[in-house]
Structures are given as structure tokens and as C-alpha cells.
Design a protein around this motif. Structure first.
Motif, PDB file in Angstrom:
ATOM      1  N   TYR A 106       1.966  -0.511   5.849  1.00  0.00           N
ATOM      2  CA  TYR A 106       1.838   0.148   4.544  1.00  0.00           C
ATOM      3  C   TYR A 106       2.378   1.580   4.634  1.00  0.00           C
ATOM      4  CZ  TYR A 106      -1.450  -3.707   3.879  1.00  0.00           C
ATOM      5  OH  TYR A 106      -2.037  -4.947   3.809  1.00  0.00           O
ATOM      6  N   PRO A 107       3.702   1.754   4.592  1.00  0.00           N
ATOM      7  CA  PRO A 107       4.290   3.098   4.725  1.00  0.00           C
ATOM      8  C   PRO A 107       3.879   4.049   3.611  1.00  0.00           C
ATOM      9  CG  PRO A 107       5.950   1.493   4.051  1.00  0.00           C
ATOM     10  CD  PRO A 107       4.737   0.721   4.427  1.00  0.00           C
ATOM     11  N   ASP A 108       3.554   3.495   2.453  1.00  0.00           N
ATOM     12  CA  ASP A 108       3.075   4.327   1.359  1.00  0.00           C
ATOM     13  C   ASP A 108       1.575   4.534   1.537  1.00  0.00           C
ATOM     14  OD1 ASP A 108       2.418   5.641  -0.939  1.00  0.00           O
ATOM     15  OD2 ASP A 108       2.990   4.023  -2.307  1.00  0.00           O
ATOM     16  N   ALA A 109       1.224   5.649   2.159  1.00  0.00           N
ATOM     17  CA  ALA A 109      -0.178   5.904   2.510  1.00  0.00           C
ATOM     18  C   ALA A 109      -1.083   6.025   1.302  1.00  0.00           C
ATOM     19  CB  ALA A 109      -0.274   7.164   3.363  1.00  0.00           C
ATOM     20  N   LYS A 110      -0.492   6.275   0.120  1.00  0.00           N
ATOM     21  CA  LYS A 110      -1.295   6.464  -1.076  1.00  0.00           C
ATOM     22  C   LYS A 110      -1.543   5.168  -1.848  1.00  0.00           C
ATOM     23  CE  LYS A 110       0.193  11.247  -1.780  1.00  0.00           C
ATOM     24  NZ  LYS A 110       0.835  12.219  -2.711  1.00  0.00           N
ATOM     25  N   SER A 111      -0.927   4.094  -1.397  1.00  0.00           N
ATOM     26  CA  SER A 111      -1.102   2.827  -2.098  1.00  0.00           C
ATOM     27  C   SER A 111      -2.517   2.302  -1.917  1.00  0.00           C
ATOM     28  CB  SER A 111      -0.106   1.786  -1.597  1.00  0.00           C
ATOM     29  OG  SER A 111      -0.424   1.391  -0.275  1.00  0.00           O
ATOM     30  N   LYS A 112      -2.928   1.434  -2.832  1.00  0.00           N
ATOM     31  CA  LYS A 112      -4.271   0.873  -2.784  1.00  0.00           C
ATOM     32  C   LYS A 112      -4.476   0.053  -1.515  1.00  0.00           C
ATOM     33  CE  LYS A 112      -7.479  -1.917  -5.532  1.00  0.00           C
ATOM     34  NZ  LYS A 112      -7.650  -2.683  -6.818  1.00  0.00           N
ATOM     35  N   GLN A 113      -3.452  -0.739  -1.151  1.00  0.00           N
ATOM     36  CA  GLN A 113      -3.571  -1.573   0.050  1.00  0.00           C
ATOM     37  C   GLN A 113      -3.705  -0.720   1.303  1.00  0.00           C
ATOM     38  OE1 GLN A 113      -1.253  -1.772  -2.296  1.00  0.00           O
ATOM     39  NE2 GLN A 113      -0.715  -3.900  -2.795  1.00  0.00           N
ATOM     40  N   ALA A 114      -2.910   0.364   1.377  1.00  0.00           N
ATOM     41  CA  ALA A 114      -2.971   1.242   2.545  1.00  0.00           C
ATOM     42  C   ALA A 114      -4.335   1.912   2.653  1.00  0.00           C
ATOM     43  CB  ALA A 114      -1.864   2.283   2.469  1.00  0.00           C
ATOM     44  N   SER A 115      -4.844   2.409   1.521  1.00  0.00           N
ATOM     45  CA  SER A 115      -6.150   3.077   1.523  1.00  0.00           C
ATOM     46  C   SER A 115      -7.251   2.135   1.979  1.00  0.00           C
ATOM     47  CB  SER A 115      -6.458   3.614   0.123  1.00  0.00           C
ATOM     48  OG  SER A 115      -5.523   4.593  -0.254  1.00  0.00           O
ATOM     49  N   ARG A 116      -7.187   0.905   1.485  1.00  0.00           N
ATOM     50  CA  ARG A 116      -8.209  -0.076   1.847  1.00  0.00           C
ATOM     51  C   ARG A 116      -8.137  -0.424   3.331  1.00  0.00           C
ATOM     52  NH1 ARG A 116      -8.048  -4.729  -2.184  1.00  0.00           N
ATOM     53  NH2 ARG A 116      -6.050  -5.108  -1.156  1.00  0.00           N
ATOM     54  N   ALA A 117      -6.911  -0.646   3.839  1.00  0.00           N
ATOM     55  CA  ALA A 117      -6.745  -1.001   5.248  1.00  0.00           C
ATOM     56  C   ALA A 117      -7.162   0.146   6.165  1.00  0.00           C
ATOM     57  CB  ALA A 117      -5.295  -1.388   5.523  1.00  0.00           C
TER      58      ALA A 117
END
Length: 242
Positions: A106-117
Motif C-alpha cells: 500500500y504505497p499510498d499511506a493515506k489510503s483506507k487499506q493502508a491505514s487499516r493494515a
């Protein structure tokens, strides 16, 4: 039924715990390597992969480990032995590796998936795996889960014993992958729990918190290697529909 399912069914039906191995039969040691590489693809809790596998290959090492396995024939005659080890103590190292992997996925650290992971691996995993000497944190977690679960589903395991069980379950799944793979390669196996795990830990120079899950003997079966016909409790007593 798909052709793949038929092949898998054959492997499952043919897999038996073999107690005696043929010392003269041809044995492809690379089959063990391939099977261990398949073993680590097994499902495991939170993908933490808290396991290690030790191939016991030399004659002297096999002799020593077989003695630690009470000189069972499945150990004494095996062409190789594989020691499956649970490494709950490596959770921080595995956590760090998974955090890096989530950053890659998840290179986009601000995405919902990245935040959740990242929240899962940075915050929840340490809360689950960390333990104090008296396991007071584990008891507190059990209390929290109890009250939080009064009106809704809630995870109930959280103390040191629960975590050990979880890690051992994951290691056992990998061990089954290994044994099924060896059968697919044309060889047999026998998982053994009758062993002196303390001596095996010392022999492998494992740290105190590492735990030996099982020792698996493998190789080509010899005549008489299967002691009896297969017995299973009737499906009606163990398989249910709700």
C-alpha cells in the motif's frame, strides 16, 4: 469432481504414518527441500509465520535425534528427519517484516487499506503477542474480552497459553503441508510427538522460548512400514451440519 480434486483425494487416501523406511531405495533429497518450500506457504495466524524447520540429514545427527525420539523406528530408519519448531519469541521480527511488506503493498499511506493494515500490524499485533513475566497483561486482556463480548462477538484468546496454542496450530498446518507434499513426491512421513523436546532444543541450540512442535521422519516406505489398516471414527460422529 475436478481432476485436481481426484489427484488430491488419492494423495490424502494414500498418506499414512509410516514407521519403517527402506535404507536402500532411491531417495531424492530435493523432494524434502521442495516440500519445505511448500510447507511455508501454509495458512497461519496473521501471516506471522512463527515457525522454523530443521532438516536432520547427516547420519550422526539422525542417530542423535532418533535417540531423543525414544529410538522409534520411524526416527531410526528415516532417511531424513524434519524438526518443526514454534517461534513465538520472533513475533517482533516478523511484525517488522510485515510492516515493511504493507508499506510496499500500500504505497499510498493515506489510503483506507493502508491505514487499516498498518494499524493492525503496528498496534494490534504488539498488544496480542507481548507478554509480561507474570502474564498479567494476558489476564487483563481476557477480562476486557469477557466484558466486551457480553453483547457482541469478541475474540476470547489473549493470554500466554492462548498465544502458544495459536502459534502451534500454525506450525501444525505447515507440517501437514509438508507431509502431503512428500506423499505427492512419492515418499512417506511420520509425525512424532514422542520425543525429548528439551534435548532436541539443546541439540539444535534453540533459544529458551522456542518450542519443538513435532519431529517428522520421511523417506521411502519399507515393507511392513504401515503397522495396521487405517481406522477412523465414523464420519457421523465427527462431521455435523448446522
Amino acid at each position: 469432481m475436478r481432476k485436481e480434486a481426484e489427484v488430491f483425494d488419492q494423495i490424502v487416501q494414500e498418506r499414512r504414518s509410516v514407521r519403517i523406511y527402506d535404507p536402500e531405495a532411491e531417495f531424492d533429497t530435493d523432494a524434502v527441500k521442495r516440500s519445505l518450500e511448500r510447507a511455508v506457504l501454509a495458512p497461519n495466524s496473521s501471516n506471522m509465520q512463527l515457525w522454523e524447520f530443521y532438516r536432520i540429514k547427516s547420519d550422526e545427527a539422525k542417530k542423535q535425534v532418533a535417540w531423543m525420539c525414544m529410538n522409534q523406528k520411524a526416527a531410526k530408519t528415516a532417511r531424513e528427519l524434519v524438526v518443526v519448531v514454534a517461534r513465538r519469541d520472533l513475533w517482533k521480527k516478523r511484525q517488522q517484516a510485515l510492516v515493511k511488506e504493507m508499506q510496499r503493498v500500500y504505497p499510498d499511506a493515506k489510503s483506507k487499506q493502508a491505514s487499516r493494515a498498518m494499524n493492525y500490524y503496528k498496534n494490534l499485533i504488539p498488544k496480542y503477542y507481548w507478554t509480561d513475566w507474570l502474564d498479567l497483561w494476558g489476564m487483563l486482556k481476557k477480562c476486557i474480552y469477557f466484558f466486551a463480548g457480553i453483547n457482541k462477538p469478541m475474540i476470547r484468546h489473549g493470554n500466554r497459553a492462548d498465544i502458544r496454542i495459536s502459534v502451534h496450530k500454525s506450525a501444525a498446518l505447515a507440517a501437514q503441508n509438508f507431509m502431503m507434499s512428500m506423499k505427492a513426491e512419492g515418499y512417506d512421513t511420520c509425525p512424532m510427538e514422542g520425543m525429548d523436546s528439551k534435548r532436541i532444543k539443546q541439540f539444535l541450540k534453540l533459544p529458551r522460548k522456542a518450542e519443538v512442535v513435532m519431529v517428522i521422519g520421511c523417506g521411502p516406505s519399507a515393507e511392513g512400514g504401515i503397522y495396521s489398516s487405517r481406522f477412523r471414527i465414523p464420519n457421523s460422529e465427527v462431521i455435523f451440519e448446522v
